[in-house]
Write a protein that holds these residues in place. Structure first.
Motif, PDB file in Angstrom:
ATOM      1  N   GLU B 271     -11.461  -4.616   7.085  1.00 37.65           N
ATOM      2  CA  GLU B 271     -10.775  -3.742   7.819  1.00 37.65           C
ATOM      3  C   GLU B 271      -9.692  -2.615   7.245  1.00 37.65           C
ATOM      4  OE1 GLU B 271      -8.019  -5.773  10.124  1.00 37.65           O
ATOM      5  OE2 GLU B 271      -7.662  -4.110  11.817  1.00 37.65           O
ATOM      6  N   ALA B 301     -15.254 -15.519  14.900  1.00 36.97           N
ATOM      7  CA  ALA B 301     -14.403 -15.015  16.045  1.00 36.97           C
ATOM      8  C   ALA B 301     -13.544 -13.815  15.582  1.00 36.97           C
ATOM      9  CB  ALA B 301     -13.506 -16.224  16.758  1.00 36.97           C
ATOM     10  N   LEU B 302     -12.985 -14.141  14.273  1.00 35.17           N
ATOM     11  CA  LEU B 302     -11.974 -13.284  13.894  1.00 35.17           C
ATOM     12  C   LEU B 302     -12.774 -11.714  13.567  1.00 35.17           C
ATOM     13  CD1 LEU B 302      -8.997 -12.484  12.679  1.00 35.17           C
ATOM     14  CD2 LEU B 302      -9.937 -13.197  10.704  1.00 35.17           C
ATOM     15  N   TYR B 303     -13.955 -12.120  12.866  1.00 31.19           N
ATOM     16  CA  TYR B 303     -14.741 -10.926  12.633  1.00 31.19           C
ATOM     17  C   TYR B 303     -15.031  -9.998  13.829  1.00 31.19           C
ATOM     18  CZ  TYR B 303     -18.908  -8.244  11.349  1.00 31.19           C
ATOM     19  OH  TYR B 303     -20.096  -7.625  11.539  1.00 31.19           O
ATOM     20  N   GLU B 304     -15.664 -10.857  14.799  1.00 26.47           N
ATOM     21  CA  GLU B 304     -15.900 -10.154  15.997  1.00 26.47           C
ATOM     22  C   GLU B 304     -14.864  -9.384  16.644  1.00 26.47           C
ATOM     23  OE1 GLU B 304     -18.055 -12.845  18.588  1.00 26.47           O
ATOM     24  OE2 GLU B 304     -19.691 -12.931  17.431  1.00 26.47           O
ATOM     25  N   ASN B 305     -13.982 -10.029  16.654  1.00 23.78           N
ATOM     26  CA  ASN B 305     -12.526  -9.215  17.492  1.00 23.78           C
ATOM     27  C   ASN B 305     -12.132  -8.179  16.320  1.00 23.78           C
ATOM     28  OD1 ASN B 305     -12.229 -10.788  19.713  1.00 23.78           O
ATOM     29  ND2 ASN B 305     -11.299 -12.232  18.696  1.00 23.78           N
ATOM     30  N   THR B 306     -11.782  -8.378  15.241  1.00 28.01           N
ATOM     31  CA  THR B 306     -11.269  -7.478  14.426  1.00 28.01           C
ATOM     32  C   THR B 306     -12.166  -6.190  13.967  1.00 28.01           C
ATOM     33  OG1 THR B 306      -9.866  -8.986  13.229  1.00 28.01           O
ATOM     34  CG2 THR B 306     -10.036  -7.083  12.066  1.00 28.01           C
ATOM     35  N   ARG B 309     -14.930  -5.194  17.684  1.00 23.67           N
ATOM     36  CA  ARG B 309     -14.303  -4.757  18.673  1.00 23.67           C
ATOM     37  C   ARG B 309     -13.232  -3.828  18.597  1.00 23.67           C
ATOM     38  NH1 ARG B 309     -13.891 -10.939  21.385  1.00 23.67           N
ATOM     39  NH2 ARG B 309     -16.292 -11.143  21.288  1.00 23.67           N
ATOM     40  N   ARG B 310     -12.325  -4.057  17.645  1.00 22.46           N
ATOM     41  CA  ARG B 310     -11.094  -3.346  17.631  1.00 22.46           C
ATOM     42  C   ARG B 310     -11.671  -1.991  16.639  1.00 22.46           C
ATOM     43  NH1 ARG B 310      -7.343  -7.734  16.596  1.00 22.46           N
ATOM     44  NH2 ARG B 310      -7.115  -7.102  14.331  1.00 22.46           N
ATOM     45  N   ASP B 376     -14.722 -20.697  25.546  1.00 22.44           N
ATOM     46  CA  ASP B 376     -14.630 -20.078  26.781  1.00 22.44           C
ATOM     47  C   ASP B 376     -14.341 -21.271  27.783  1.00 22.44           C
ATOM     48  OD1 ASP B 376     -15.138 -17.754  25.879  1.00 22.44           O
ATOM     49  OD2 ASP B 376     -16.781 -17.343  26.536  1.00 22.44           O
TER      50      ASP B 376
END
Lengths: 898, 382
Positions: B271, B301-306, B309-310, B376
């Motif tokens: 990132e 999950a961190l990878y997908e979010n950071t 997505r971001r 979820d």
């Protein structure tokens, strides 16, 4: 939960409030006859627990009282040592209230609390569902095992998981599975076909592929256009090249000159060939003339020899023809003689035949005369019978009239006698004469006295007897009239008495029989002739007979005259019978036929000989004519041109012909040294056509170039390459998205399958506690039986000595199993700390007494842990069960117990 | 004399891996850079701009695409633009150049060279341009060879302009087409040889240079960088040219190959690297990640979010090849329960993933989804 009080008002048959008294922990039995409200009570219990108070579902409508009003139900119960009160009113004045210990909830809040408390699901009809559906068992429901779904299934799952040492996680798996299926459902249908976004991107991809293919096709067409355009332009430049055109014109001009030279050579050759042919024809004609003259001379010599030979043959044939004619004349004479003899024999036969015919006619005339005589006799008999009949007038009709008149007299007399006085006298011997009646000795015996009479007994006195006849004068007159009528009738036929009349009638009957016999005789003699016309018939017969007789006599006279004539002519013929005459005629005919055949043969021979003679004569004449004609022809030829002159002319013509042929060969050699004219002309034609084709091609190329340029311009304007790049990009994107969807679907499908398998496996694992909970009750009822549960928490079968599927068991056994399964559910809830209530309405009706005893034991044992409410209409059957006895009582109003 | 050297504008180019909005922005910037070049020429006092081929991406662009660069150049009448065909826009009979000529759409300050012959471009400086003309997309002949014998007046400044691959340099396959002798400048006595075809700046020798595209258009540029225009100052014939590179590109294209992610620190470092490209304007960055590695459930999950997505929202384009795989260990599976059905399902999928084979990848993806759904559902619970 332990129910302690149920109150209902305005529910179906209960218009006024009623209360179920006696409820308490353990076993409760409400025994009451049919139609006392047990089912209504259960409906009310289900309604207050399961139906939302504001619902307008059919289940609520079914609660409405018959006389109008709003169903109102109150339920008091204990929940984990807390006294609770649930009250609901449906329809118009709906309310819901739930008191949980010291807490009160109203309306929807009360419904939500209740739903949470009982672990109920909402469904769309305002009716909740859950495990309680399986515990409050309506009449007729107890035969089937409960179908659990949603919350009911989840409740059982929760109970089972709680009882297991390690959590099975089936509920979590179910929840997860639900999410997975929800996501999977966004990508594919139940049958696995793509749907939603997946289907859309697939369709987008297909469209993008089609669009790209169309664009690429246009690109190919454009490149083709560009290729052809370049080629067309190159060809056009080449076609319009001036150097090339000039070269072609020069080549064509040289070819045309060569063609003209070759044509001149051809004309000269043709002239030489024509002259040569004319000379050759003349020489051939001269040679043919020579040959013809030699042929004619040879022919003449041959004909003269033939004429001589055929003249001799013709003379010989004429002699043979004359001899044949003489033979034919002789045969003709013999034939005429034979024919005459045959005619005579035929005349004799004819006369013999006529004589026989006349004899048969005479015989027939004799027979006719006999018949006529017999018919005349019969006719005379008929006439005599008719005369007799006419003289006898007493016929049957008269006799019927007479009988009627006689009957009237007898009737009148009978009337008189019936009223007459009967005198019965029986005189002693010696008294006769001393007694008189009307002056006459009195007869002995009975005497009827119709008139006044006087009986005198000598020595005794006179006795007057007056019969007591009523209307005596009238009776007498009637009798007199009858007798007068009878007498008048008899007088008509001249008879004095009835007996005489009857005798005349008998005679008339006899005369009628005679007439009938005479008529029958006549009819038999002359059948077919009516008797009524007998006289006419006889006259006709007589006339016919006379005419036939006259004809016969004339024929006889004619025959005798013919015989006399022949005798006079000397042709004495013996008297022959018919057979002899016929045989003589046949022989004469055969002889005549033989004579005719001989004459025909002679004629044929004579005709053939004559024809041969004539033919030979004609041939000789023809040969003579031919010889004359050939001589004349030879003379004419010689006159025109003598033979030496002809030979000289032929030699000259042959020399001229040789010269011409040599000239022609020289010309041909010269022409053949040049290229063939056809080749030159073909070359000229080909070049002219090529020029024409080139002009057309040039025009076509210009048009083609224009068309292609137009298309290229259009493609340029559309930016085809850019469009292809954009379409390629779009296809790549949708393909990528489509592949992502497919991968997502595949991963989700794998996850769904794996989770489902795990859930099934775990479910099967945790069914063990359920079986364990149910086993004691089942062992009591079905000793030694092992239970088979399915994942829907139903009992699928029993294994006693062998495996038996539940659906194949008897109705009674299946009901017992269904009750035990429900009891098992209640036990599970109890084990989980949720005391349950099992309510059975009119259940176990098909159980025998042994099984019923066992069931009572099972229920009594279960009632030590859970509350059981049994409702039955068979009080005596359930008496051994014991338990609390419940009663329905009138109540003031639905209200929480004080 | 002073002039600018540029090439490979490739107006009309599309990019399959970006979304429609980014595509529009990238395409717009490829036109806008012409304005920046014109402004640069004015600013630097350069009278001419040499464009070494591939002005257009396609042989048949749309009318709008065809006219857009012409109209941009028309806006600088004091600058003369010298254009030659490239392999993308070769001078074919019905090509873009014939089309422009047919339509009379070429501005007066734009000179399109379609013949291989010397052209006087600066009379005062006696400067002659020797263009090489591509008449088809590919040719095996060295079209610059004629420059050796091309006559120019004595003392003239000879500037070669060509589009092709320098023989023996770079990609051998590309070198087969449109070859150019590497010592063409020396052979032909050129003072400068302006080349096009490579999209990044590349200097062959002191007088031979690829300017590259003025607005970067690919992750692998063929050369270095891209997004530049070259300013050349020639004091006279035979003098060494003075070269200055000017940045003209707006977008920065970066490719991160073999990015291995194994833990949260790797994700954070990635990132940081991505955000460090243009810290002030990440919206002008196009990044291509080739990602691999193994991550635990939380790290994934961190990878997908950071990252996905971001950063995917922050950058103009984030293109990702590959993905870190789920490294589920017993600890990860324990969070699903000790023996529940979900745990059993997860273990089954993990076994399949570790067994390899065709189903392994699918099982791994299914397992990842299982964890996502699990989180979820757990999050949805009160």
């Amino acid at each position: 939960m332990i129910l302690t009080d149920i109150q209902i008002e305005a529910v179906r048959r209960f218009a006024s409030p009623v209360r179920l008294e006696g409820l308490g922990p353990g076993l409760n039995v409400l025994a009451a006859p049919n139609e006392t409200g047990k089912t209504t009570l259960l409906m009310a219990l289900r309604a207050v627990l399961m139906l939302r108070h504001g619902s307008r579902a059919q289940a609520v409508k079914d609660l409405l009282p018959y006389g109008g009003g709003a169903p109102h139900i109150g339920l008091a119960f204990q929940w984990r040592d807390r006294a609770c009160w649930l009250e609901k009113r449906f329809w118009n004045k709906s309310l819901a209230r739930l008191d949980l210990g010291g807490e009160r909830f109203d309306g929807e809040e009360a419904e939500e609390q209740l739903r949470t408390l009982l672990e109920l699901d909402r469904n769309g009809r305002g009716e909740a569902s859950g495990l309680w559906n399986a515990l409050l068992v309506r009449q007729g429901e107890s035969f089937a095992q409960p179908e659990l779904a949603g919350a009911g299934h989840a409740s059982v799952q929760a109970c089972l998981e709680q009882t297991m040492q390690d959590a099975t996680g089936v509920a979590a798996a179910s929840a997860l599975l639900g999410r997975v299926r929800e996501r999977l459902g966004q990508l594919q249908t139940a049958t696995g076909r793509p749907t939603g976004r997946f289907r859309q991107v697939q369709e987008d991809r297909d469209r993008a592929e089609q669009d790209l293919a169309a664009l690429k096709a246009r690109k190919v067409a454009l490149e083709e256009d560009l290729g052809f355009l370049e080629q067309d332009r190159r060809m056009l430049r080449e076609h319009e090249s001036p150097e090339r055109r000039q070269q072609e014109e020069e080549t064509l001009h040289a070819l045309r000159q060569t063609r003209e030279r070759l044509r001149g050579l051809a004309v000269e050759e043709q002239a030489l060939r024509a002259t040569g042919q004319a000379v050759a024809q003349q020489a051939q004609a001269a040679a043919e003339e020579q040959a013809a003259r030699r042929e004619s001379a040879a022919s003449l010599a041959r004909l003269e020899h033939d004429l001589q030979t055929h003249g001799q043959d013709a003379a010989h044939l004429v002699q043979q023809a004359e001899a044949a004619s003489a033979r034919h004349a002789r045969a003709q004479l013999a034939t005429s003689q034979a024919v005459r003899a045959q005619q005579q024999a035929r005349a004799v036969l004819h006369r013999v035949t006529r004589r026989l015919e006349l004899a048969r006619q005479a015989e027939a005339l004799g027979h006719d005369r006999t018949v006529l005589a017999r018919a005349q006799d019969a006719f005379a008999w008929i006439e005599q019978a008719q005369v007799d009949l006419a003289s006898l007038k007493v016929d049957t009709a008269f006799m019927r009239r007479l009988a009627k008149a006689t009957q009237a007299v007898e009737q009148a007399r009978a009337i008189m006698q019936a009223q007459a006085t009967m005198l019965v006298a029986q005189l002693q011997d010696g008294a006769a004469g001393r007694v008189t009646l009307n002056g006459q000795p009195c007869p002995s015996g009975r005497t009827l006295l119709a008139e006044a009479a006087e009986l005198v007994v000598e020595g005794i006195g006179r006795f007057g007897i007056v019969p007591a006849i009523d209307r005596r004068d009238h009776a007498q007159k009637t009798l007199d009239d009858a007798q007068a009528a009878q007498s008048a009738l008899l007088a008509e036929v001249g008879c004095a008495s009835v007996a005489e009349a009857e005798a005349l009638h008998d005679r008339r009957s006899t005369a009628e029989q005679h007439l009938a016999q005479a008529q029958a005789t006549f009819a038999a003699i002359l059948p077919g002739h009516p008797v009524e016309k007998a006289a006419t018939t006889l006259a006709t017969l007589r006339q016919n007979l006379a005419e036939a007789q006259a004809i016969h006599e004339r024929a006889m006279a004619a025959l005798q005259a013919e015989s006399g004539a022949e005798s006079g002519a000397g042709a004495q013929q013996p008297d022959l019978d018919n057979a002899q005459a016929s045989r003589a005629e046949d022989e004469a005919a055969q002889r005549a036929e033989q004579a005719r055949a001989q004459e025909q043969a002679a004629f044929t021979h004579a005709t053939a000989a004559q024809a041969a003679a004539e033919k030979a004569g004609a041939l000789c004449r023809q040969l003579e004519a031919s010889c004359a004609r050939i001589r004349q022809d030879l003379t004419a030829r010689q006159t025109r041109e003598s033979d030496p002159d002809l030979a000289a002319r032929l030699a000259a013509l042959l020399g001229q012909q040789a010269t011409l042929e040599a000239d022609l060969a020289a010309k041909v050699q010269l022409r053949e040294s040049e290229p063939p004219l056809s080749v030159i002309e073909s070359g000229i034609r080909r070049r002219e056509e090529a020029q024409e084709t080139m002009r057309a091609t040039t025009t076509r190329l210009r048009e083609d170039i224009r068309e292609r340029e137009t298309r290229v311009r259009m493609a340029e304007g559309d930016g085809l390459d850019e469009a292809i790049a954009e379409a390629t990009r779009h296809l790549a994107r949708v393909t990528s998205e489509c592949e992502a969807c497919a991968r997502d679907r595949a991963a989700l499908a794998l996850l769904e399958q794996t989770l489902a398998n795990a859930e099934k496996e775990q479910t099967e694992r945790y069914l063990a506690p359920l079986v364990q909970a149910m086993q004691p009750a089942f062992s009591a009822l079905f000793p030694g039986a092992k239970l088979e549960m399915n994942t829907r928490f139903g009992l699928s079968g029993l294994t006693r000595q062998r495996y038996e599927e539940v659906e194949h068991l008897s109705d009674g056994t299946r009901e017992q199993i269904a009750v035990l399964v429900r009891l098992g559910f209640a036990e599970l809830l109890h084990a989980r700390g949720m005391p349950a209530v099992l309510v059975l309405d009119d259940a176990l009706g098909f159980s025998d007494s042994t099984r019923m005893e066992c069931l009572f034991d099972v229920l009594a044992d279960a009632a030590t842990r859970i509350q059981i409410l049994l409702m039955t209409c068979r009080a005596e059957q359930f008496t051994p069960l014991g338990g609390r006895v419940l009663k329905l009582r009138q109540h003031k109003a639905v209200a929480a117990p004080g | 004399m002073k002039f600018l050297h540029t090439s490979d504008w490739q107006v009309g180019r599309t990019f399959s891996f970006v979304d429609d909005d980014t595509l529009g922005a990238l395409q717009a910037e490829r036109l806008e850079v012409i304005r920046r070049i014109g402004a640069l020429a004015r600013a630097q006092g350069a009278a001419s701009v040499l464009v070494a081929g591939d002005v257009y991406e396609h042989e048949t662009p749309t009318n709008r695409t065809l006219h857009q660069p012409m109209e941009r150049m028309r806006q600088f009448p004091d600058v003369t633009w010298h254009l030659i065909p490239g392999n993308h826009d070769a001078d074919t009979p019905e090509g873009v150049w014939a089309r422009l000529a047919r339509e009379g759409a070429v501005p007066e300050n734009v000179r399109i060279h379609r013949k291989a012959e010397p052209v006087l471009i600066d009379e005062a400086q006696n400067a002659w341009l020797l263009p090489a003309i591509l008449q088809r997309r590919h040719t095996l002949a060295d079209l610059s060879a004629y420059m050796n014998d091309a006559p120019t007046p004595p003392g003239a400044v000879r500037i070669g302009l060509a589009h092709g691959s320098v023989v023996g340099f770079g990609n051998a396959e590309e070198g087969e087409h449109n070859p150019i002798a590497p010592d063409r400048a020396a052979q032909a006595g050129l003072d400068y040889l302006a080349l096009g075809d490579w999209h990044g700046f590349c200097q062959i020798d002191a007088r031979t240079i690829y300017a590259g595209t003025p607005e970067t258009d690919r992750f692998g540029t063929g050369g270095a960088g891209g997004g530049e225009v070259i300013e050349i100052s020639l004091p006279g014939h035979g003098a060494a040219p003075h070269i200055q590179r000017h940045r003209t590109g707006k977008y920065v294209w970066r490719k991160f190959e073999n990015t291995m992610l194994t833990n949260a620190q790797d994700i954070a470092a990635l990132e940081s690297r991505l955000r460090g490209i243009l810290p002030d304007n990440p919206g002008a960055v196009l990044a291509w990640l080739e990602v691999s590695g193994l991550l635990g459930v939380d790290e994934l999950a961190l990878y997908e979010n950071t990252i996905l997505r971001r950063l995917g929202g922050a950058l103009a384009c984030l293109r990702v090849s590959g993905a870190p795989q789920l490294s589920a260990m017993a600890d990860d599976l324990d969070r699903l329960g000790c023996g529940g059905a979900v745990r059993v399902a997860a273990q089954t999928l993990l076994d399949q993933a570790q067994d390899g084979g065709e189903q392994a990848d699918l099982a791994r993806e299914a397992l990842q989804r299982l964890f996502v759904f699990w989180q979820d559902t757990q999050g949805a619970r009160p």
